[in-house]
Design an enzyme around this catalytic site. Structure first.
Site, PDB file in Angstrom:
ATOM      1  N   TYR A  79       0.688  -1.107   0.093  1.00  0.00           N
ATOM      2  CA  TYR A  79      -0.017   0.100   0.026  1.00  0.00           C
ATOM      3  C   TYR A  79       0.778   1.086  -0.106  1.00  0.00           C
ATOM      4  O   TYR A  79       1.747   1.252   0.662  1.00  0.00           O
ATOM      5  CB  TYR A  79      -0.815   0.067   1.391  1.00  0.00           C
ATOM      6  CG  TYR A  79      -1.886   1.326   1.266  1.00  0.00           C
ATOM      7  CD1 TYR A  79      -3.098   1.210   0.439  1.00  0.00           C
ATOM      8  CD2 TYR A  79      -1.275   2.251   2.132  1.00  0.00           C
ATOM      9  CE1 TYR A  79      -3.603   2.385   0.569  1.00  0.00           C
ATOM     10  CE2 TYR A  79      -2.292   3.532   2.060  1.00  0.00           C
ATOM     11  CZ  TYR A  79      -3.366   3.592   1.266  1.00  0.00           C
ATOM     12  OH  TYR A  79      -4.237   4.679   1.256  1.00  0.00           O
TER      13      TYR A  79
ATOM     14  N   TRP B 248       1.373   5.632  -1.850  1.00  0.00           N
ATOM     15  CA  TRP B 248       0.916   6.695  -2.785  1.00  0.00           C
ATOM     16  C   TRP B 248       1.734   6.655  -4.003  1.00  0.00           C
ATOM     17  O   TRP B 248       1.709   7.241  -4.895  1.00  0.00           O
ATOM     18  CB  TRP B 248       0.646   8.019  -2.309  1.00  0.00           C
ATOM     19  CG  TRP B 248      -0.723   8.048  -1.762  1.00  0.00           C
ATOM     20  CD1 TRP B 248      -1.559   7.353  -0.919  1.00  0.00           C
ATOM     21  CD2 TRP B 248      -1.744   9.187  -2.167  1.00  0.00           C
ATOM     22  NE1 TRP B 248      -2.740   7.908  -0.601  1.00  0.00           N
ATOM     23  CE2 TRP B 248      -3.025   8.770  -1.448  1.00  0.00           C
ATOM     24  CE3 TRP B 248      -1.694  10.218  -3.169  1.00  0.00           C
ATOM     25  CZ2 TRP B 248      -4.244   9.679  -1.914  1.00  0.00           C
ATOM     26  CZ3 TRP B 248      -2.820  11.069  -3.091  1.00  0.00           C
ATOM     27  CH2 TRP B 248      -3.825  10.737  -2.637  1.00  0.00           C
TER      28      TRP B 248
HETATM   29  N1  LIG Z   1      -1.225  18.481   2.328  1.00  0.00           N
HETATM   30  C1  LIG Z   1      -1.564  16.858   2.369  1.00  0.00           C
HETATM   31  N2  LIG Z   1      -2.811  17.080   1.875  1.00  0.00           N
HETATM   32  C2  LIG Z   1      -3.292  15.610   1.823  1.00  0.00           C
HETATM   33  C3  LIG Z   1      -2.608  14.363   2.233  1.00  0.00           C
HETATM   34  C4  LIG Z   1      -1.181  14.785   2.749  1.00  0.00           C
HETATM   35  O1  LIG Z   1      -0.380  14.135   3.006  1.00  0.00           O
HETATM   36  N3  LIG Z   1      -0.785  16.187   2.801  1.00  0.00           N
HETATM   37  N4  LIG Z   1      -3.019  13.241   2.010  1.00  0.00           N
HETATM   38  C5  LIG Z   1      -4.218  13.012   1.158  1.00  0.00           C
HETATM   39  C6  LIG Z   1      -4.793  11.615   1.653  1.00  0.00           C
HETATM   40  S1  LIG Z   1      -4.024  10.252   1.414  1.00  0.00           S
HETATM   41  C7  LIG Z   1      -6.090  11.582   2.263  1.00  0.00           C
HETATM   42  S2  LIG Z   1      -6.755  10.252   2.723  1.00  0.00           S
HETATM   43  C8  LIG Z   1      -6.848  12.886   2.731  1.00  0.00           C
HETATM   44  C9  LIG Z   1      -7.345  12.880   4.102  1.00  0.00           C
HETATM   45  O2  LIG Z   1      -8.128  13.786   4.122  1.00  0.00           O
HETATM   46  P1  LIG Z   1      -8.842  14.230   5.543  1.00  0.00           P
HETATM   47  O3  LIG Z   1      -9.182  12.809   6.196  1.00  0.00           O
HETATM   48  O4  LIG Z   1      -9.946  15.205   5.557  1.00  0.00           O
HETATM   49  O5  LIG Z   1      -7.461  14.645   6.365  1.00  0.00           O
HETATM   50  P2  LIG Z   1      -7.132  14.904   7.819  1.00  0.00           P
HETATM   51  O6  LIG Z   1      -5.939  15.848   7.910  1.00  0.00           O
HETATM   52  O7  LIG Z   1      -6.722  13.432   8.294  1.00  0.00           O
HETATM   53  O8  LIG Z   1      -8.217  15.422   8.809  1.00  0.00           O
HETATM   54  C10 LIG Z   1      -8.979  16.448   8.649  1.00  0.00           C
HETATM   55  C11 LIG Z   1      -9.349  17.008   9.928  1.00  0.00           C
HETATM   56  O9  LIG Z   1     -10.348  16.233  10.688  1.00  0.00           O
HETATM   57  C12 LIG Z   1     -10.293  16.879  11.845  1.00  0.00           C
HETATM   58  N5  LIG Z   1     -10.707  15.777  12.727  1.00  0.00           N
HETATM   59  C13 LIG Z   1     -10.022  14.812  13.304  1.00  0.00           C
HETATM   60  N6  LIG Z   1     -10.582  13.905  14.024  1.00  0.00           N
HETATM   61  C14 LIG Z   1     -11.715  14.300  14.027  1.00  0.00           C
HETATM   62  C15 LIG Z   1     -12.823  14.113  14.768  1.00  0.00           C
HETATM   63  O10 LIG Z   1     -12.988  12.963  15.467  1.00  0.00           O
HETATM   64  N7  LIG Z   1     -14.151  15.006  14.472  1.00  0.00           N
HETATM   65  C16 LIG Z   1     -14.098  15.974  13.991  1.00  0.00           C
HETATM   66  N8  LIG Z   1     -15.254  16.571  13.587  1.00  0.00           N
HETATM   67  N9  LIG Z   1     -12.873  16.473  13.114  1.00  0.00           N
HETATM   68  C17 LIG Z   1     -11.969  15.476  13.272  1.00  0.00           C
HETATM   69  C18 LIG Z   1      -8.863  17.337  12.281  1.00  0.00           C
HETATM   70  O11 LIG Z   1      -8.913  18.450  12.926  1.00  0.00           O
HETATM   71  C19 LIG Z   1      -8.150  17.471  10.881  1.00  0.00           C
HETATM   72  O12 LIG Z   1      -7.543  18.550  10.594  1.00  0.00           O
HETATM   73  O13 LIG Z   1      -5.887  14.012   2.682  1.00  0.00           O
HETATM   74  C20 LIG Z   1      -5.071  14.133   1.337  1.00  0.00           C
HETATM   75  N10 LIG Z   1      -4.480  15.443   1.338  1.00  0.00           N
HETATM   76  N1  LIG Z   2      -1.524   8.782  12.224  1.00  0.00           N
HETATM   77  C1  LIG Z   2      -1.942   8.898  10.891  1.00  0.00           C
HETATM   78  N2  LIG Z   2      -1.362   7.991  10.242  1.00  0.00           N
HETATM   79  C2  LIG Z   2      -1.910   7.801   8.722  1.00  0.00           C
HETATM   80  C3  LIG Z   2      -2.835   8.913   8.241  1.00  0.00           C
HETATM   81  C4  LIG Z   2      -3.523   9.663   9.347  1.00  0.00           C
HETATM   82  O1  LIG Z   2      -4.263  10.478   9.097  1.00  0.00           O
HETATM   83  N3  LIG Z   2      -2.900   9.670  10.623  1.00  0.00           N
HETATM   84  N4  LIG Z   2      -3.462   8.608   7.080  1.00  0.00           N
HETATM   85  C5  LIG Z   2      -3.266   7.347   6.349  1.00  0.00           C
HETATM   86  C6  LIG Z   2      -3.334   7.601   4.890  1.00  0.00           C
HETATM   87  S1  LIG Z   2      -5.110   8.246   4.566  1.00  0.00           S
HETATM   88  C7  LIG Z   2      -2.561   7.356   4.256  1.00  0.00           C
HETATM   89  S2  LIG Z   2      -3.125   7.364   2.465  1.00  0.00           S
HETATM   90  C8  LIG Z   2      -1.166   6.467   4.390  1.00  0.00           C
HETATM   91  C9  LIG Z   2      -0.219   7.156   3.273  1.00  0.00           C
HETATM   92  O2  LIG Z   2       1.026   6.236   3.335  1.00  0.00           O
HETATM   93  P1  LIG Z   2       1.939   6.154   2.474  1.00  0.00           P
HETATM   94  O3  LIG Z   2       1.181   6.173   0.903  1.00  0.00           O
HETATM   95  O4  LIG Z   2       2.620   4.875   2.351  1.00  0.00           O
HETATM   96  O5  LIG Z   2       3.214   7.362   2.550  1.00  0.00           O
HETATM   97  P2  LIG Z   2       3.931   7.967   1.302  1.00  0.00           P
HETATM   98  O6  LIG Z   2       5.049   8.834   2.369  1.00  0.00           O
HETATM   99  O7  LIG Z   2       3.320   8.773   0.441  1.00  0.00           O
HETATM  100  O8  LIG Z   2       4.659   6.766   0.774  1.00  0.00           O
HETATM  101  C10 LIG Z   2       4.944   6.701  -0.397  1.00  0.00           C
HETATM  102  C11 LIG Z   2       6.379   6.068  -0.792  1.00  0.00           C
HETATM  103  O9  LIG Z   2       6.489   5.875  -2.197  1.00  0.00           O
HETATM  104  C12 LIG Z   2       8.042   6.149  -2.636  1.00  0.00           C
HETATM  105  N5  LIG Z   2       7.795   6.470  -3.985  1.00  0.00           N
HETATM  106  C13 LIG Z   2       7.575   7.613  -4.964  1.00  0.00           C
HETATM  107  N6  LIG Z   2       7.790   7.320  -6.245  1.00  0.00           N
HETATM  108  C14 LIG Z   2       8.037   6.045  -6.181  1.00  0.00           C
HETATM  109  C15 LIG Z   2       8.370   5.304  -7.197  1.00  0.00           C
HETATM  110  O10 LIG Z   2       8.345   5.744  -8.534  1.00  0.00           O
HETATM  111  N7  LIG Z   2       8.543   3.959  -7.136  1.00  0.00           N
HETATM  112  C16 LIG Z   2       8.958   3.261  -5.922  1.00  0.00           C
HETATM  113  N8  LIG Z   2       8.951   2.122  -5.725  1.00  0.00           N
HETATM  114  N9  LIG Z   2       8.211   4.024  -4.903  1.00  0.00           N
HETATM  115  C17 LIG Z   2       8.285   5.650  -5.058  1.00  0.00           C
HETATM  116  C18 LIG Z   2       8.139   7.479  -1.808  1.00  0.00           C
HETATM  117  O11 LIG Z   2       9.478   7.899  -1.693  1.00  0.00           O
HETATM  118  C19 LIG Z   2       7.416   7.060  -0.428  1.00  0.00           C
HETATM  119  O12 LIG Z   2       8.421   6.482   0.249  1.00  0.00           O
HETATM  120  O13 LIG Z   2      -0.904   6.869   5.670  1.00  0.00           O
HETATM  121  C20 LIG Z   2      -1.814   6.666   6.650  1.00  0.00           C
HETATM  122  N10 LIG Z   2      -1.402   6.909   7.912  1.00  0.00           N
HETATM  123 MO   LIG Z   3      -5.189   8.413   2.268  1.00  0.00          MO
END
Ligand SMILES: Nc1nc2c(c(=O)[nH]1)N[C@H]1C(S)=C(S)[C@@H](COP(=O)(O)OP(=O)(O)OC[C@H]3O[C@@H](n4cnc5c(=O)[nH]c(N)nc54)[C@H](O)[C@@H]3O)O[C@H]1N2
Ligand SMILES: Nc1nc2c(c(=O)[nH]1)N[C@H]1C(S)=C(S)[C@@H](COP(=O)(O)OP(=O)(O)OC[C@H]3O[C@@H](n4cnc5c(=O)[nH]c(N)nc54)[C@H](O)[C@@H]3O)O[C@H]1N2
Ligand SMILES: [Mo]
Length: 762
Positions: free
Chosen positions: A107, A109
Site C-alpha cells: 500500500y 501513494w
Molecule cells: N497536504 C496534504 N494533503 C493531503 C495529504 C497529505 O499528505 N498532505 N494526504 C491525502 C490523503 S491520502 C488523504 S486520505 C486525505 C485525508 O483527508 P482528511 O481525512 O480530510 O484529512 P485529515 O488531515 O486527516 O483530517 C482533517 C481534519 O479532521 C479533523 N478531525 C480529526 N478527528 C476528528 C473528529 O473526531 N471529529 C471531527 N469533527 N474532526 C476531526 C482534524 O482537525 C483534521 O484537521 O488528505 C489528502 N490530502
Molecule cells: N497517524 C496517521 N497515520 C496515517 C494517516 C493519518 O491520518 N494519521 N493517514 C493514512 C493515509 S490516509 C494514508 S493514504 C497513508 C499514506 O501512506 P503512504 O502512501 O505509505 O506514504 P508515502 O509517504 O506517500 O509513501 C509513498 C512512498 O512511495 C515512494 N515512491 C515515490 N515514487 C516512487 C516510485 O516511482 N517507485 C517506488 N518504488 N516508490 C516510490 C516514496 O518515496 C514514499 O516512500 O498514511 C496513513 N497514515
Molecule cells: Mo489517504
C-alpha cells in the site's frame, strides 16, 4: 524550445532550466498551487537521502538474520548481483512455502504517472510468477469503501464520482455543516495528479454568495479564517453523538422530513425510536452535550439553522479513520435523510469535500485506460490496515465485510511505492513484528524508515527522472510528464528493475510483452485515443502530445446532484441495496452480528476518548501535513522549514502549555503505553485545550529512551492505536488516540534519519 511539464499528486509544474531542471513552477492557471510542490525538487536531489545503489542489509547478507532495526548497516552490490539475489530468494520462498506466503499488498501513494505506477508494476511482475497475498481497501477511507455498498448500493468510488458538485453548493447552499472542516491543506492533493486546485476557490464562492459555514472540528484551521466559519469543537471521536442529537432535535420539533424518510429510506422508524430513547436514553442535546463537551444550546441552535436552511452536511474522510468510523459516516447520512434535502442542488450529504482536491469537482469523468496488471492466481488478501495483526497471528481468524477470514503465514514481504513505517499505527509494535518474515524487499528512491528496515533495497527513480503521462479521470487535462533531471546514482525505473527480475525468473516475455517503457506510453496513448473518440473528441498523436505537454480536454464542465434520479423516483430508480432505498437500518449488517457494528448508526464510545481519559491525558489529532504528501519530501526545505529544533511541530493550546510550563520552541515528550515521540511546541488557541495536533509524516527515527521506544523526530504513529474500526471494515483508527505530554528538559538526541545508513563496500 517548447515548455516541458511534470506532475505529482500535488500538482502540475513547468520544468525550468536548461539541461537539469533548476526550478519547478506551478501552472499559471492554478489558483491555489500546493505548498508541497516547493520542496519537491530539492527533496529528490538530496544526496544524503537518496538510495544511490542496490543495497543488502549486512546481517541478512552474512547470515540471513532478521534484526531489521532502523540503524542497520547495508552492503552496496552491483545491480546484476542484487537482481540475482532477489530472484533466487523469491524462487526459494515460492518453492518452499508457496506464493501464498508472499505479502505484496504494498500500500502507498508512490508517484502520479500512469505507467510508472509502483504497485501496478510490482503486481504485474508478481502475477507472472504465481501471484501474492494482496490487501483490500485504503488507509484513506476503508470504512466508507466497505459500508457504502450496504447503505446506498454503490462503491465508494462511484459515490465519490457522483458527489454533488461544488458549483451547485456555491450557488444554492445556505448552510454548509462541515464535520472535519474543508481545508485548503488537504485539498492540495489529488490521487494521480491534478492541473489545478479549486476547492478553496469554490468555498470562497459559496461564502461570497452568503453560504454560512459551520466548522465542526477540534481544529479551527480546518476552515480558512476568511470564510468566517462558526467553529464548534466537540471532543474528537464524538461526532456520532452530536449527529444523533441533531436528529433528535429535528424529530422533536417536527422538522424531520417524514415524507422523505418514508419514500427514500429503509428503517427510519427504528432509527427514530433509538434516537428518541426506546433504549431508555433519549439522544437529546443535553445527552450529547455531556459526551461531546459542547453546550446543549449550540446543538439546538445548529439543528434549528439546519431545519430552516438549504443545508449540505459534509463529513471529511478523517471522521471514519477512527474507532467505529464507518458508523459515524452512516449516522451522518441518516441525519441528511432526516433533513430530507438529498437529491436537491447543493444540499444533502457529502463525504470528503476538502479531503482531496477533486471531490465535488464539476467536471466530466472519463475512464481512461491503465496498464494491465494481469490476474493474481492467489485470491488471498488482508484488509489493508491489518498488517501487524497478520504478522502477529498467522492462522488467526477475524471478521471482515460479512466473512470470516484467516491470516496467511507470511515469509516474504515486498513493498514498492509505500511506507508502512510512515502510514501504519503503533509503529513500535510493527517494528517488533517486522522481524518475523524471512525476507523483506523494499523498492523506493529514498532511505525511508521502511527501506532502512529491509533486507534487499532496490533504488528506483523518482517521477522527476523519467517520462510518464498524467492521465487522471478526474482532471480536465492530460499531461505529458517529461524527465526533469537525470536518474540519481544508479537508480532504475521500477519497470526496468522488474524486467531484470523477470528475465531471471523466466517470465520476461509475459512481463515486458517486448515493449520498452516508451513503447508502453505510446500504447497507452493509443488506447486513450479510442476512449476519447467514444467521448466525442480527438486526441493529438503521441508525438504531438509529447511536444505540447498539456492537452486540455474539450467540454469538460459537468454538474452532478447525488442521488437525484433516485430521490425523484425511488421506484423507477431504486438503489442497489437490499431494500432499494437508503438503508438507515441494514438487515445484512444485522446478520453479521458484529458486537461493534450494529445494524443502525448508534453511538458507541470509542476505544480511547476524552470521556474516558485519566488525569493529564489529551487527545492526539494526527492529520495530513501541510508541507508534504505523507512522508514524501519530508527531507526537503519546505517541510524542514516548519520543524522546531529539527523536530515535527505540535500545536498546543495556551492553557495546556501553561499547565506544563511550555513556551514556543520548547520540546515535549508525547507518550502513552505504546510508545513516545519528541516534538517541538507551537502554541495556539485554534484547537481544543485538551487536544494536541501533530501532523503525520516525520520520518521515523526510532530509539529507546529511558526504556521506551521513542521517535526523536516526531512521528505520531508511535502513539496511535492499531485496531480495526469495526469488524465490518477493519479500517485504521489513526485519529483515535489518547496521549500525555511532558516538557523535555534532557539533552536533545540527534536526528539521524535524514542521513544515509552505514554503507559498507562489497
Ligand atoms: N497536504 C496534504 N494533503 C493531503 C495529504 C497529505 O499528505 N498532505 N494526504 C491525502 C490523503 S491520502 C488523504 S486520505 C486525505 C485525508 O483527508 P482528511 O481525512 O480530510 O484529512 P485529515 O488531515 O486527516 O483530517 C482533517 C481534519 O479532521 C479533523 N478531525 C480529526 N478527528 C476528528 C473528529 O473526531 N471529529 C471531527 N469533527 N474532526 C476531526 C482534524 O482537525 C483534521 O484537521 O488528505 C489528502 N490530502
Ligand atoms: N497517524 C496517521 N497515520 C496515517 C494517516 C493519518 O491520518 N494519521 N493517514 C493514512 C493515509 S490516509 C494514508 S493514504 C497513508 C499514506 O501512506 P503512504 O502512501 O505509505 O506514504 P508515502 O509517504 O506517500 O509513501 C509513498 C512512498 O512511495 C515512494 N515512491 C515515490 N515514487 C516512487 C516510485 O516511482 N517507485 C517506488 N518504488 N516508490 C516510490 C516514496 O518515496 C514514499 O516512500 O498514511 C496513513 N497514515
Ligand atoms: Mo489517504
Amino acid at each position: 524550445m517548447t515548455q516541458k511539464f511534470t506532475a505529482a499528486h500535488w500538482g502540475t509544474y513547468e520544468i525550468h532550466g536548461t539541461g537539469e531542471a533548476t526550478n519547478l513552477a506551478p501552472l499559471p492557471r492554478d489558483p491555489y498551487p500546493a505548498r508541497i510542490g516547493a520542496g519537491w525538487l530539492d527533496a529528490v536531489r538530496d544526496p544524503s537521502t537518496r538510495i544511490a545503489r542496490p543495497a543488502i542489509r549486512e546481517g541478512w547478507l552474512k547470515g540471513r538474520d532478521r534484526a531489521r532495526a532502523g540503524d542497520a548497516s547495508f552492503v552496496e552490490v552491483p545491480w546484476d548481483e542484487a537482481l540475482d539475489i532477489t530472484a533466487q530468494e523469491l524462487s526459494r520462498v515460492i518453492d518452499t512455502h508457496g506464493n501464498g506466503s508472499l505479502f505484496a499488498g504494498s500500500y502507498g501513494w508512490a508517484a502520479a504517472g500512469r505507467f510508472h505506477h509502483a504497485q501496478s508494476q510490482l503486481r504485474r511482475f508478481l502475477n507472472t510468477v504465481g501471484g501474492y497475498v494482496g490487501s483490500a481497501n485504503t488507509y484513506s477511507h476503508a470504512g466508507a469503501e466497505v459500508i457504502l455498498p450496504y447503505l446506498v448500493g454503490q462503491s465508494n468510488r462511484a459515490f465519490q464520482d457522483s458527489m454533488t458538485s461544488w458549483s451547485l453548493v456555491a450557488e444554492h447552499c445556505e448552510l454548509l455543516v462541515a464535520f472535519g472542516g474543508v481545508s485548503k491543506r488537504a485539498a492540495q492533493v489529488t490521487s494521480s495528479g491534478t492541473t489545478m486546485h479549486e476547492t478553496q476557490d469554490w468555498l470562497d464562492k459559496a461564502h461570497a454568495n452568503g453560504c454560512e459555514v459551520v466548522n465542526i472540528s477540534p481544529l479551527r484551521s480546518d476552515v480558512a479564517d476568511h470564510v468566517k466559519a462558526d467553529w464548534i469543537a466537540p471532543r474528537p471521536g464524538t461526532d456520532c453523538a452530536l449527529i444523533l442529537a441533531l436528529a433528535h432535535e429535528l424529530f422533536t420539533h417536527g422538522h424531520a422530513d417524514q415524507g422523505f424518510l418514508a419514500r427514500c429510506t429503509n428503517g427510519a422508524k427504528l432509527f427514530e425510536d433509538y434516537v428518541m430513547g426506546a433504549d431508555g436514553t433519549a439522544k437529546s442535546a443535553d445527552w450529547a452535550a455531556e459526551i461531546c463537551d459542547i453546550p446543549a444550546a449550540t446543538i439546538r441552535d445548529l439543528a434549528a439553522r439546519m431545519a430552516r436552511s438549504k443545508t449540505m452536511i459534509n463529513l471529511s474522510w478523517s471522521l471514519q479513520r477512527a474507532d467505529h468510523g464507518e458508523v459515524t459516516l452512516w449516522a451522518g447520512m441518516a441525519l441528511a435523510c432526516v433533513l430530507g434535502q438529498i437529491g436537491q442542488p447543493g444540499t444533502g450529504f457529502a463525504f470528503g469535500y476538502g479531503s482531496t482536491e477533486p471531490v465535488g469537482r464539476p467536471h466530466r469523468l472519463i475512464n481512461w485506460p491503465s496498464v494491465p496488471q494481469g490476474k493474481n492466481p492467489i485470491d488471498d488478501f488482508i484488509p489493508v490496515a491489518r498488517l501487524a495483526e497478520m504478522l502477529a497471528h498467522p492462522g488467526g481468524s477475524y471478521p471482515y465485510d460479512g466473512q470470516r477470514k484467516v491470516y496467511p503465514d507470511i515469509k516474504m514481504i515486498w513493498w514498492s511505492g509505500g511506507n508502512p513505517f510512515h502510514h501504519h499505527q503503533d509503529l513500535a509494535q510493527l517494528d517488533r513484528l517486522w522481524q518475523r518474515p524471512d525476507t523483506i524487499v523494499v523498492m523506493d528512491h529514498s532511505w525511508t524508515a521502511t527501506a532502512r528496515r529491509a533486507d534487499i533495497v532496490l533504488p528506483t527513480t523518482s517521477a522527476l527522472e523519467r517520462d510518464d503521462v498524467m492521465i487522471n479521470r478526474r482532471d480536465p487535462a492530460l499531461v505529458y510528464m517529461s524527465a526533469a533531471i537525470d536518474p540519481v546514482g544508479e537508480a532504475r525505473n521500477d519497470y526496468d528493475i522488474f524486467a531484470g527480475l523477470a528475465t531471471r525468473m523466466g517470465t520476461h516475455a509475459a512481463f515486458m510483452k517486448g515493449r520498452s517503457s516508451q513503447d508502453w506510453l505510446a500504447m497507452l496513448w493509443d488506447e486513450c485515443a479510442e476512449v476519447a473518440v467514444q467521448n466525442g473528441f480527438k486526441l493529438p498523436t503521441f508525438d504531438a502530445f509529447r511536444e505540447m505537454g498539456i492537452f486540455d480536454i474539450p467540454d469538460t464542465p459537468e454538474e452532478r446532484i447525488q442521488l437525484q434520479d433516485f430521490v425523484a423516483d425511488p421506484d423507477r430508480f431504486p438503489l442497489n441495496t437490499a431494500s432499494g432505498r437508503i438503508e438507515i437500518h441494514s438487515a445484512a449488517i444485522a446478520q453479521m452480528t458484529l458486537p461493534d457494528c450494529p445494524p443502525l448508526p448508534i453511538w458507541q464510545a470509542p476505544a480511547e476518548w476524552l470521556g474516558a481519559a485519566t488525569a493529564g491525558q489529551v487527545h492526539l489529532i494526527s492529520g495530513q501535513p501541510d508541507t508534504r504528501l505523507h512522508a514524501q519530501n519530508d527531507n526537503g526545505p519546505t517541510s524542514m522549514a516548519t520543524k522546531t529544533r529539527g523536530r515535527e511541530t505540535c500545536t498546543v493550546h495556551p492553557k495546556l502549555a501553561a499547565q506544563h510550563g511550555l513556551s514556543p520552541g520548547d520540546v515535549i515528550l508525547i507518550h502513552n503505553d505504546r510508545g513516545a515521540c519528541l516534538a517541538g511546541v507551537h502554541i495556539s488557541d485554534a484547537l481544543r485545550p485538551d487536544t494536541i495536533a501533530l501532523p503525520t509524516g516525520a520520518w521515523l527515527d526510532l530509539r529507546v529512551l529511558n526504556g521506551t521506544p521513542t521517535c526523536v523526530h516526531g512521528n505520531p504513529n508511535m502513539l496511535t492505536l492499531d485496531k480495526g474500526s469495526t469488524g465490518l471494515s477493519q479500517g485504521n483508527v489513526a485519529h483515535t488516540a489518547l496521549v500525555s505530554i511532558t516538557k523535555w528538559d534532557g539533552p536533545l538526541p540527534d536526528i539521524t534519519v535524514h542521513q544515509p545508513p552505514v554503507i559498507l563496500p562489497r
